[in-house]
Design a protein around this motif. Structure first.
Motif, PDB file in Angstrom:
ATOM      1  N   VAL A  91      22.857 138.636  74.088  1.00  0.00           N
ATOM      2  CA  VAL A  91      23.099 137.193  74.054  1.00  0.00           C
ATOM      3  C   VAL A  91      24.241 136.927  73.078  1.00  0.00           C
ATOM      4  O   VAL A  91      24.248 137.456  71.967  1.00  0.00           O
ATOM      5  N   PRO A  92      25.217 136.113  73.460  1.00  0.00           N
ATOM      6  CA  PRO A  92      26.318 135.805  72.538  1.00  0.00           C
ATOM      7  C   PRO A  92      25.804 135.225  71.223  1.00  0.00           C
ATOM      8  O   PRO A  92      24.826 134.460  71.210  1.00  0.00           O
ATOM      9  N   ALA A  93      26.435 135.595  70.142  1.00  0.00           N
ATOM     10  CA  ALA A  93      25.994 135.195  68.804  1.00  0.00           C
ATOM     11  C   ALA A  93      25.848 133.682  68.666  1.00  0.00           C
ATOM     12  O   ALA A  93      24.915 133.203  68.012  1.00  0.00           O
ATOM     13  N   ASP A  94      26.723 132.931  69.300  1.00  0.00           N
ATOM     14  CA  ASP A  94      26.683 131.478  69.144  1.00  0.00           C
ATOM     15  C   ASP A  94      25.484 130.826  69.848  1.00  0.00           C
ATOM     16  O   ASP A  94      25.135 129.687  69.553  1.00  0.00           O
ATOM     17  N   THR A  95      24.829 131.543  70.756  1.00  0.00           N
ATOM     18  CA  THR A  95      23.665 130.965  71.432  1.00  0.00           C
ATOM     19  C   THR A  95      22.341 131.608  71.003  1.00  0.00           C
ATOM     20  O   THR A  95      21.286 131.190  71.455  1.00  0.00           O
ATOM     21  N   ARG A  96      22.402 132.595  70.134  1.00  0.00           N
ATOM     22  CA  ARG A  96      21.173 133.277  69.698  1.00  0.00           C
ATOM     23  C   ARG A  96      20.196 132.331  69.016  1.00  0.00           C
ATOM     24  O   ARG A  96      18.995 132.426  69.218  1.00  0.00           O
ATOM     25  N   GLU A  97      20.700 131.442  68.197  1.00  0.00           N
ATOM     26  CA  GLU A  97      19.809 130.515  67.488  1.00  0.00           C
ATOM     27  C   GLU A  97      19.071 129.624  68.474  1.00  0.00           C
ATOM     28  O   GLU A  97      17.888 129.339  68.290  1.00  0.00           O
ATOM     29  N   GLU A  98      19.745 129.209  69.530  1.00  0.00           N
ATOM     30  CA  GLU A  98      19.082 128.408  70.565  1.00  0.00           C
ATOM     31  C   GLU A  98      17.966 129.218  71.226  1.00  0.00           C
ATOM     32  O   GLU A  98      16.875 128.690  71.464  1.00  0.00           O
ATOM     33  N   VAL A  99      18.245 130.473  71.520  1.00  0.00           N
ATOM     34  CA  VAL A  99      17.242 131.336  72.144  1.00  0.00           C
ATOM     35  C   VAL A  99      16.054 131.512  71.201  1.00  0.00           C
ATOM     36  O   VAL A  99      14.892 131.416  71.628  1.00  0.00           O
ATOM     37  N   LYS A 100      16.323 131.742  69.923  1.00  0.00           N
ATOM     38  CA  LYS A 100      15.238 131.886  68.942  1.00  0.00           C
ATOM     39  C   LYS A 100      14.379 130.632  68.920  1.00  0.00           C
ATOM     40  O   LYS A 100      13.146 130.707  68.879  1.00  0.00           O
ATOM     41  N   GLN A 101      15.006 129.472  68.931  1.00  0.00           N
ATOM     42  CA  GLN A 101      14.260 128.210  68.899  1.00  0.00           C
ATOM     43  C   GLN A 101      13.412 128.053  70.156  1.00  0.00           C
ATOM     44  O   GLN A 101      12.268 127.596  70.080  1.00  0.00           O
TER      45      GLN A 101
END
Length: 135
Positions: free
Chosen positions: A103-113
């Motif tokens: 997953v691209p680094a910029d969308t990882r936080e969204e995935v974690k959430q």
């Protein structure tokens, strides 16, 4: 030419011997006290773990002494959870981890959430349907 083949054979032999020595399983009793402390949740399972997994865990445990108290607690908690997983669940976790790394680094936080929200929803559903609540 013959010397080159001979030397290549010796190098290959030495590589195979060193790989075999490195890949030997580590009995729990032979682990250092620091490794035993770090890997304590796996004590009962340790001698039955595959060699590759033992060596991965030992590599990870080398950093344990340098962790803060909170980091050590988190490490132990996660290792305890991991130790209770079935082989199938562990494999599924590894697959999810590999997918997450892509997953691209910029969308990882969204995935974690999203994952956190899903876990909270599952926990809430379990609590809502708990038979003890109905009594």
């Amino acid at each position: 030419m013959l010397t080159r083949i001979f030397l290549t054979g010796i190098v290959l032999f030495l590589f195979l011997v060193s790989s075999a020595v490195r890949a030997a399983p580590e009995p729990w009793k032979s682990l250092s006290p620091a490794h035993q402390e770090a890997l304590a949740p796996l004590k009962q399972q340790w001698d039955g773990l595959p060699e590759v997994q033992q060596h991965r865990l030992l590599k990870t445990a080398k950093r344990y002494p340098s962790l803060t108290r909170e980091q050590k607690q988190r490490f132990q908690e996660r290792l305890t959870i991991w130790s209770k997983l079935t082989p199938e669940q562990r494999e599924a976790a590894r697959e999810k981890y590999q997918a997450f790394k892509k997953v691209p680094a910029d969308t990882r936080e969204e995935v974690k959430q999203m994952v956190r929200q899903e876990q909270e929803n599952k926990a809430k559903q379990t609590t809502d349907t708990d038979p003890e609540d109905e009594q």
